[in-house]
Design a protein around this motif. Structure first.
Motif, mmCIF file in Angstrom:
data_model
loop_
_atom_site.group_PDB
_atom_site.id
_atom_site.type_symbol
_atom_site.label_atom_id
_atom_site.label_comp_id
_atom_site.label_asym_id
_atom_site.label_seq_id
_atom_site.Cartn_x
_atom_site.Cartn_y
_atom_site.Cartn_z
ATOM 1 N N ARG A 167 0.811 -1.217 0.000
ATOM 2 C CA ARG A 167 0.000 0.000 0.000
ATOM 3 C C ARG A 167 0.847 1.271 0.000
ATOM 4 O O ARG A 167 0.299 2.369 -0.075
ATOM 5 C CB ARG A 167 -0.931 -0.013 1.194
ATOM 6 N N VAL A 168 2.157 1.134 0.095
ATOM 7 C CA VAL A 168 3.039 2.307 0.051
ATOM 8 C C VAL A 168 2.778 3.049 -1.258
ATOM 9 O O VAL A 168 2.712 2.443 -2.322
ATOM 10 C CB VAL A 168 4.527 1.897 0.168
ATOM 11 N N GLY A 169 2.593 4.347 -1.157
ATOM 12 C CA GLY A 169 2.339 5.178 -2.333
ATOM 13 C C GLY A 169 0.873 5.379 -2.656
ATOM 14 O O GLY A 169 0.528 6.237 -3.464
ATOM 15 N N GLU A 170 -0.004 4.614 -1.998
ATOM 16 C CA GLU A 170 -1.442 4.751 -2.241
ATOM 17 C C GLU A 170 -1.935 6.049 -1.588
ATOM 18 O O GLU A 170 -1.781 6.253 -0.388
ATOM 19 C CB GLU A 170 -2.156 3.535 -1.638
ATOM 20 N N LYS A 171 -2.518 6.930 -2.380
ATOM 21 C CA LYS A 171 -2.879 8.276 -1.907
ATOM 22 C C LYS A 171 -4.266 8.337 -1.283
ATOM 23 O O LYS A 171 -5.166 7.572 -1.639
ATOM 24 C CB LYS A 171 -2.784 9.281 -3.051
ATOM 25 N N SER A 172 -4.392 9.287 -0.367
ATOM 26 C CA SER A 172 -5.685 9.555 0.253
ATOM 27 C C SER A 172 -6.594 10.262 -0.748
ATOM 28 O O SER A 172 -6.132 10.814 -1.749
ATOM 29 C CB SER A 172 -5.501 10.446 1.484
ATOM 30 N N VAL A 173 -7.873 10.247 -0.460
ATOM 31 C CA VAL A 173 -8.824 11.039 -1.239
ATOM 32 C C VAL A 173 -8.472 12.505 -0.977
ATOM 33 O O VAL A 173 -8.215 12.893 0.174
ATOM 34 C CB VAL A 173 -10.271 10.735 -0.778
ATOM 35 N N PRO A 174 -8.418 13.347 -2.008
ATOM 36 C CA PRO A 174 -8.063 14.752 -1.794
ATOM 37 C C PRO A 174 -9.046 15.460 -0.856
ATOM 38 O O PRO A 174 -10.249 15.189 -0.884
ATOM 39 C CB PRO A 174 -8.130 15.352 -3.204
ATOM 40 N N ALA A 175 -8.511 16.353 -0.034
ATOM 41 C CA ALA A 175 -9.317 17.181 0.872
ATOM 42 C C ALA A 175 -9.107 18.642 0.473
ATOM 43 O O ALA A 175 -7.971 19.096 0.382
ATOM 44 C CB ALA A 175 -8.895 16.963 2.319
ATOM 45 N N VAL A 176 -10.196 19.354 0.219
ATOM 46 C CA VAL A 176 -10.104 20.753 -0.208
ATOM 47 C C VAL A 176 -10.344 21.657 0.998
ATOM 48 O O VAL A 176 -11.299 21.463 1.753
ATOM 49 C CB VAL A 176 -11.131 21.066 -1.320
#
Length: 147
Positions: free
Chosen positions: A8-17
């Protein structure tokens, strides 16, 4: 010992604005003991060449990110080992910054105080126009025995 799926290394979070607000900038600047009027007064900020009231450099720590996939840190015992920021275009009041986070490295090491896991978390903040606002790197230390 605490564990994390290396797949899972490198797996990004859902963007937060995040909308950057003058009040949040003022409160953060006050907490730092800032006295520079650019952080408190729109006219002073514009006279100094800013679009509006700018954020102090470490303000970005206040911008949360959504959960990183697969990352479940222990509730207690985690040590904040390092913090680094690389800055891009300065954010000002009225801007919207999109923040994304990810785990970039997990290492199990043995030190003078025993085994530990070093977790490197990175985050980036981007302006609406796609220009980078910041990139951060944090290293968390999870000592052996912390669950």
């Amino acid at each position: 010992m605490w564990d994390y799926d290396p797949g899972r290394v490198g797996e990004k979070s859902v963007p937060a604005v995040h909308a950057i607000e003058k009040g949040a900038i003022r409160r953060f600047a006050e907490a730092l003991g800032e006295t520079d009027p650019v952080y408190f007064d729109e006219q002073a900020a514009q006279a100094a060449g800013y679009r509006s009231v700018p954020v102090p450099p470490t303000f970005y720590v206040t911008l949360g990110r959504n959960p990183i996939p697969g990352l479940q840190l222990p509730r207690a015992g985690v040590i904040h080992g390092e913090q680094e920021f690389i800055y891009g275009k300065i954010a000002c009041a009225g801007d919207h910054i999109t923040v994304t986070g990810w785990v970039s490295d997990v290492r199990h090491v043995h030190g003078g105080r025993g085994a530990m896991t070093l977790v490197t978390i990175r985050a980036e903040g981007v302006h609406e126009d796609g220009e980078p606002a910041f990139h951060s790197r944090s290293v968390l230390i999870i000592p052996e025995g912390v669950e």
